[in-house]
Design a protein around this motif. Structure first.
Motif, PDB file in Angstrom:
ATOM      1  N   ARG A   1       1.314  -1.333   0.244  1.00 50.54           N
ATOM      2  CA  ARG A   1      -0.143   0.479   0.112  1.00 50.54           C
ATOM      3  C   ARG A   1       0.979   0.865  -0.507  1.00 50.54           C
ATOM      4  NH1 ARG A   1      -3.657  -0.753   5.181  1.00 50.54           N
ATOM      5  NH2 ARG A   1      -2.326  -2.683   5.416  1.00 50.54           N
TER       6      ARG A   1
ATOM      7  N   GLN B   1       2.177   1.748  -3.699  1.00 50.37           N
ATOM      8  CA  GLN B   1       1.328   2.415  -4.346  1.00 50.37           C
ATOM      9  C   GLN B   1       1.407   3.659  -3.801  1.00 50.37           C
ATOM     10  OE1 GLN B   1      -2.113   3.801  -3.828  1.00 50.37           O
ATOM     11  NE2 GLN B   1      -2.103   3.960  -6.596  1.00 50.37           N
ATOM     12  N   ARG B   2       1.031   4.073  -2.579  1.00 48.16           N
ATOM     13  CA  ARG B   2       0.542   5.830  -2.424  1.00 48.16           C
ATOM     14  C   ARG B   2       2.261   6.579  -3.120  1.00 48.16           C
ATOM     15  NH1 ARG B   2      -4.729   5.155  -2.712  1.00 48.16           N
ATOM     16  NH2 ARG B   2      -5.357   4.679  -1.167  1.00 48.16           N
ATOM     17  N   GLN B   3       3.687   6.323  -2.817  1.00 48.33           N
ATOM     18  CA  GLN B   3       4.775   6.529  -3.588  1.00 48.33           C
ATOM     19  C   GLN B   3       4.913   7.077  -4.746  1.00 48.33           C
ATOM     20  OE1 GLN B   3       7.683   4.424  -1.347  1.00 48.33           O
ATOM     21  NE2 GLN B   3       6.432   5.044   1.111  1.00 48.33           N
TER      22      GLN B   3
ATOM     23  N   THR C   1      -6.411  -0.465  -4.048  1.00 45.36           N
ATOM     24  CA  THR C   1      -5.811   1.426  -3.275  1.00 45.36           C
ATOM     25  C   THR C   1      -6.484   2.473  -4.099  1.00 45.36           C
ATOM     26  OG1 THR C   1      -4.382   1.237  -5.174  1.00 45.36           O
ATOM     27  CG2 THR C   1      -3.946   0.604  -2.811  1.00 45.36           C
TER      28      THR C   1
END
Length: 351
Positions: free
Chosen positions: A49, A52-54, A258
């Motif tokens: 997770r 993915q956010r990065q 996500t």
């Protein structure tokens, strides 16, 4: 109907053993093995997770809350058995022996990540809903024809029970008594659709009656109960007694992916409150502390080991040469159709 398909539970939410007839199944060795793998998957999921956010991988599918079902089932398999996962079962594949770098490449949208596992008989993750069920039946029948004792397990969510492939896969397996376990993880939602709008039957396990096979309902957050149920179902298949449908009742704490916002369709405060009762990691920790198995130093050491493994896998994934845009055309068909060739040419002309 729920009385006919009671929820198999060995360890309750407090960590207490509630099924004394299975008490011998709970050993320090098994508890530590299960805890290691659940912690490994939980740590990997958090990393996925974060990546993915990065912007370091693409859309990621979290499985937090379902680790007990995936670890308990995967560790019931023998080395030469077959595993057919969905997009949410990378935890099961990693537990069974799949390569972590290849899995990260999958989430990074790389073709290398979708190559079948070299380590074990693990099919690539199935994104189309329920299409993997007939595949699992076919693999199990092939092992049957070859005269081996190898079996197959196929994972699917509650939404898959509304697909024709669900019926076809189980029906053919029943007719030919194929050694396959149909392992449903009922996490309450098919993306945003709650189970009560998915079907009118009280349980998924009861659907087994239509195919003349056993249906078992198990607490999916109880890793010991899942392990026992799957192990017995696999052995049943190996003996030539056919398939089994298992409904593991569980919960996903986070989003469907996500790219999803679960607060739009369910009460997230309620979901957060359920962690105390339905978190497989917390439940196992309570059991271990209650029975003198818990060791702080050991937990710290395996946490360090797991984090090092994951960080090294990320470094290897990111060290891969950047993918070619042409990959999206070159791996659709063995021989490109004229439409694919035309699209590839159009891309070249626009650059």
């Amino acid at each position: 109907m729920r009385e006919k398909y009671p929820l198999l539970k060995i360890v309750d939410k407090t960590g207490k053993i509630v099924a004394k007839e299975y008490e011998t199944e709970i050993t320090a060795e098994k508890a530590k093995q299960f805890y290691y793998h659940i912690l490994r998957l939980r740590t990997y999921d958090k990393k996925g997770r974060a990546l993915q956010r990065q912007g370091r991988i693409g859309t990621y599918v979290p499985y937090e809350g379902q680790e007990g079902a995936q670890v308990g089932s995967a560790l019931a398999l023998k080395d030469d058995d077959w595993m057919f996962p969905t997009y949410r079962d990378h935890g099961a594949t990693l537990t069974f022996g799949a390569d972590m770098v290849r899995n990260l490449l999958y989430w990074n949208g790389r073709t290398e990540g979708n190559v079948p596992s070299k380590e074990k008989n693990i099919f690539p993750a199935s994104v189309p809903i329920a299409t993997q069920l007939p595949h699992a039946t076919g693999a199990a029948m092939a092992e049957q024809y070859k005269g081996t004792e190898n079996a197959a397990i196929v994972y699917f969510g509650d939404g898959a029970t509304s697909e024709g492939d669900f019926h076809e896969g189980i029906n053919i397996a029943s007719v030919f008594q194929a050694p396959v376990v149909f392992f449903n993880q009922n996490n309450g939602f098919a993306i945003s659709l709650p189970i009560e709008k998915q079907m009118n039957s009280e349980t998924i396990a009861q659907k087994a009656e239509s195919y003349g096979i056993p249906g078992i309902r198990v607490d999916g957050t109880d890793v010991f109960a899942v392990h026992l149920a799957v192990k017995e179902a696999l052995e049943r298949g190996r003996r030539g007694d056919g398939p089994t449908l298992i409904e593991a009742v569980t919960w996903r704490f986070g989003a469907h992916t996500t790219a999803d916002d679960p607060s739009k369709y369910r009460d997230q405060e309620k979901s957060d409150q359920m962690r105390e009762d339905f978190d497989p990691l917390i439940r196992l920790e309570k059991l271990m502390k209650m029975n003198g198995i818990w060791e702080e130093a050991w937990v710290t050491s395996i946490q360090d080991e797991i984090e090092t493994e994951i960080e090294e896998a990320v470094v290897k994934m990111e060290a891969y040469e950047k993918p070619k845009v042409s990959d999206m055309f070159d791996h659709v068909f063995a021989e490109p159709t004229w439409t694919i060739a035309e699209q590839k040419q159009m891309l070249r002309g626009s650059r």
